[in-house]
Enzyme design. Structure first.
Site, PDB file in Angstrom:
ATOM      1  N   GLY A 133    -111.760 102.526  42.571  1.00 49.56           N
ATOM      2  CA  GLY A 133    -112.798 103.219  43.199  1.00 49.56           C
ATOM      3  C   GLY A 133    -113.967 102.635  43.200  1.00 49.56           C
ATOM      4  O   GLY A 133    -115.209 103.206  43.513  1.00 49.56           O
TER       5      GLY A 133
ATOM      6  N   GLU B  65    -103.141  98.372  36.880  1.00 48.26           N
ATOM      7  CA  GLU B  65    -104.518  98.858  37.784  1.00 48.26           C
ATOM      8  C   GLU B  65    -105.795  98.285  37.152  1.00 48.26           C
ATOM      9  O   GLU B  65    -106.008  98.884  35.862  1.00 48.26           O
ATOM     10  CB  GLU B  65    -104.608 100.343  37.623  1.00 48.26           C
ATOM     11  CG  GLU B  65    -104.139 101.228  36.846  1.00 48.26           C
ATOM     12  CD  GLU B  65    -104.575 102.596  36.494  1.00 48.26           C
ATOM     13  OE1 GLU B  65    -104.577 103.277  37.756  1.00 48.26           O
ATOM     14  OE2 GLU B  65    -104.652 103.325  35.484  1.00 48.26           O
TER      15      GLU B  65
ATOM     16  N   HIS C 145    -102.510 107.032  33.890  1.00 47.51           N
ATOM     17  CA  HIS C 145    -103.506 106.527  34.618  1.00 47.51           C
ATOM     18  C   HIS C 145    -104.895 106.345  34.163  1.00 47.51           C
ATOM     19  O   HIS C 145    -105.162 107.190  32.903  1.00 47.51           O
ATOM     20  CB  HIS C 145    -103.893 107.388  35.828  1.00 47.51           C
ATOM     21  CG  HIS C 145    -104.650 107.093  36.838  1.00 47.51           C
ATOM     22  ND1 HIS C 145    -105.827 107.096  37.008  1.00 47.51           N
ATOM     23  CD2 HIS C 145    -104.208 106.475  38.075  1.00 47.51           C
ATOM     24  CE1 HIS C 145    -106.385 106.516  38.196  1.00 47.51           C
ATOM     25  NE2 HIS C 145    -105.416 106.215  38.674  1.00 47.51           N
TER      26      HIS C 145
ATOM     27  N   GLU D  31    -107.701 107.354  34.525  1.00 46.87           N
ATOM     28  CA  GLU D  31    -108.626 108.545  34.503  1.00 46.87           C
ATOM     29  C   GLU D  31    -108.250 109.452  33.491  1.00 46.87           C
ATOM     30  O   GLU D  31    -108.889 110.252  32.837  1.00 46.87           O
ATOM     31  CB  GLU D  31    -108.904 109.055  35.808  1.00 46.87           C
ATOM     32  CG  GLU D  31    -109.462 108.229  36.851  1.00 46.87           C
ATOM     33  CD  GLU D  31    -109.301 108.534  38.268  1.00 46.87           C
ATOM     34  OE1 GLU D  31    -109.612 107.887  39.066  1.00 46.87           O
ATOM     35  OE2 GLU D  31    -108.366 109.361  38.801  1.00 46.87           O
TER      36      GLU D  31
ATOM     37  N   LYS E 195    -105.120 112.196  43.805  1.00 43.96           N
ATOM     38  CA  LYS E 195    -106.041 112.802  42.898  1.00 43.96           C
ATOM     39  C   LYS E 195    -106.520 114.335  43.033  1.00 43.96           C
ATOM     40  O   LYS E 195    -105.581 114.921  43.522  1.00 43.96           O
ATOM     41  CB  LYS E 195    -107.142 111.792  42.559  1.00 43.96           C
ATOM     42  CG  LYS E 195    -106.824 110.220  42.523  1.00 43.96           C
ATOM     43  CD  LYS E 195    -107.823 109.440  42.135  1.00 43.96           C
ATOM     44  CE  LYS E 195    -107.495 107.978  41.923  1.00 43.96           C
ATOM     45  NZ  LYS E 195    -108.586 107.131  41.746  1.00 43.96           N
TER      46      LYS E 195
ATOM     47  N   SER F 199    -107.940  99.445  44.238  1.00 44.65           N
ATOM     48  CA  SER F 199    -108.659  99.272  45.485  1.00 44.65           C
ATOM     49  C   SER F 199    -107.803  98.575  46.766  1.00 44.65           C
ATOM     50  O   SER F 199    -108.134  97.616  47.448  1.00 44.65           O
ATOM     51  CB  SER F 199    -110.057  98.591  45.640  1.00 44.65           C
ATOM     52  OG  SER F 199    -110.995  99.370  44.901  1.00 44.65           O
TER      53      SER F 199
ATOM     54  N   ASN G 276    -102.032 107.971  45.571  1.00 45.32           N
ATOM     55  CA  ASN G 276    -102.532 109.084  44.277  1.00 45.32           C
ATOM     56  C   ASN G 276    -103.651 109.741  45.055  1.00 45.32           C
ATOM     57  O   ASN G 276    -104.745 108.935  45.112  1.00 45.32           O
ATOM     58  CB  ASN G 276    -102.855 108.172  43.030  1.00 45.32           C
ATOM     59  CG  ASN G 276    -103.308 109.305  41.898  1.00 45.32           C
ATOM     60  OD1 ASN G 276    -103.142 110.404  42.038  1.00 45.32           O
ATOM     61  ND2 ASN G 276    -104.162 108.794  41.249  1.00 45.32           N
TER      62      ASN G 276
END
Length: 246
Positions: A169, A163, A91, A93, A7, A209, A5
């Site tokens: 991150g 996730e 996701h 985010e 992003k 990660s 991904n």
């Protein structure tokens, strides 16, 4: 499957160079390799992957309607017409920054499936939920709301990415045992609702990660079928090493 991904990173020139470098590093992959790229790059990366067996392209999002006055949005029909193979939905985010919930994500999943684009459905818990011991309850509710109205044949087209939000991150990774426990829980949920055949055929990725130095141990867990890789997917050699670890 190993999916990267990207992003909101890379210009078109940088993205083309990155994808080409990964393809050259990996050679013929022993698993599916997916590039999740910014919308502006979908057609150019699709052109690259169409000539490289085992490589695919994914959109990072899509709208839940077929068409209309939705400035800046892209529909599943548009993705399908462009030859896009997968779309990342749900996701963390998108949930955090844009307020998406599983009712909306469910609607997107249905549109993607109807258009012939395979969803990579993301689910996972935040740190306070994990610390309170409520991670299975929260992830179970996400899966139930997003997926449990699908038919079995539709579910066969869905990839799930677990996730843990606290490991995205941050440089913190769930232990292989923590990842395995949640993946096994998710697979049991799929088994209980859709049956053994669907559960066994469902690809469940770990997305928190993943790096070259932990990929082999994570991927060695019996219910971890690969990874959804964030920052490490922006380094061609590192991402190729993750692919080769599966």
């Amino acid at each position: 499957m190993v999916a990267g991904n990207w992003k909101m990173n890379t210009t078109p020139a940088e993205g083309a160079a990155l994808a080409q470098a990964v393809i050259e590093h990996v050679g013929t992959p022993g698993t599916k390799v997916v590039f999740g790229v910014p919308a502006i790059q979908l057609t150019q990366i699709q052109a690259l992957t169409s000539k490289a067996p085992g490589f695919y392209v994914a959109a990072q999002n899509m709208h839940q309607e077929d068409s209309g006055a939705y400035t800046g949005e892209i529909s599943a029909r548009m993705l399908a017409a462009a030859g896009v193979d997968y779309v990342i939905l749900g996701h963390s985010e998108r949930r955090d920054y844009f307020g998406e919930d599983d009712t909306l994500i469910h609607a997107k999943i249905l549109k993607a499936l109807a258009a012939g684009v395979q969803p990579i459905y993301c689910c996972g818990e935040k740190l306070n939920i994990r610390q309170a011991g409520n991670h299975e309850m929260v992830v179970g509710k996400q899966i139930e709301q997003a997926l449990f109205t699908l038919e079995a044949e539709q579910m066969r087209q869905v990839v799930i990415a677990y996730e843990p939000v606290w490991a995205i991150g941050t440089g913190v990774t769930a232990s292989p045992e923590q990842a395995q426990d949640m993946h096994a829980f998710i697979r049991r949920m799929i088994h209980n609702y859709f049956g053994q055949d669907v559960a066994e055929s469902t690809t469940i990725l770990y997305g928190g990660s993943v790096k070259p130095d932990n990929a082999e141990e994570l991927f060695g867990m019996p219910d971890v079928d690969g990874g959804l890789v964030g920052g490490a997917s922006l380094d061609a050699a590192g991402f190729a090493a993750i692919v080769k670890a599966l």
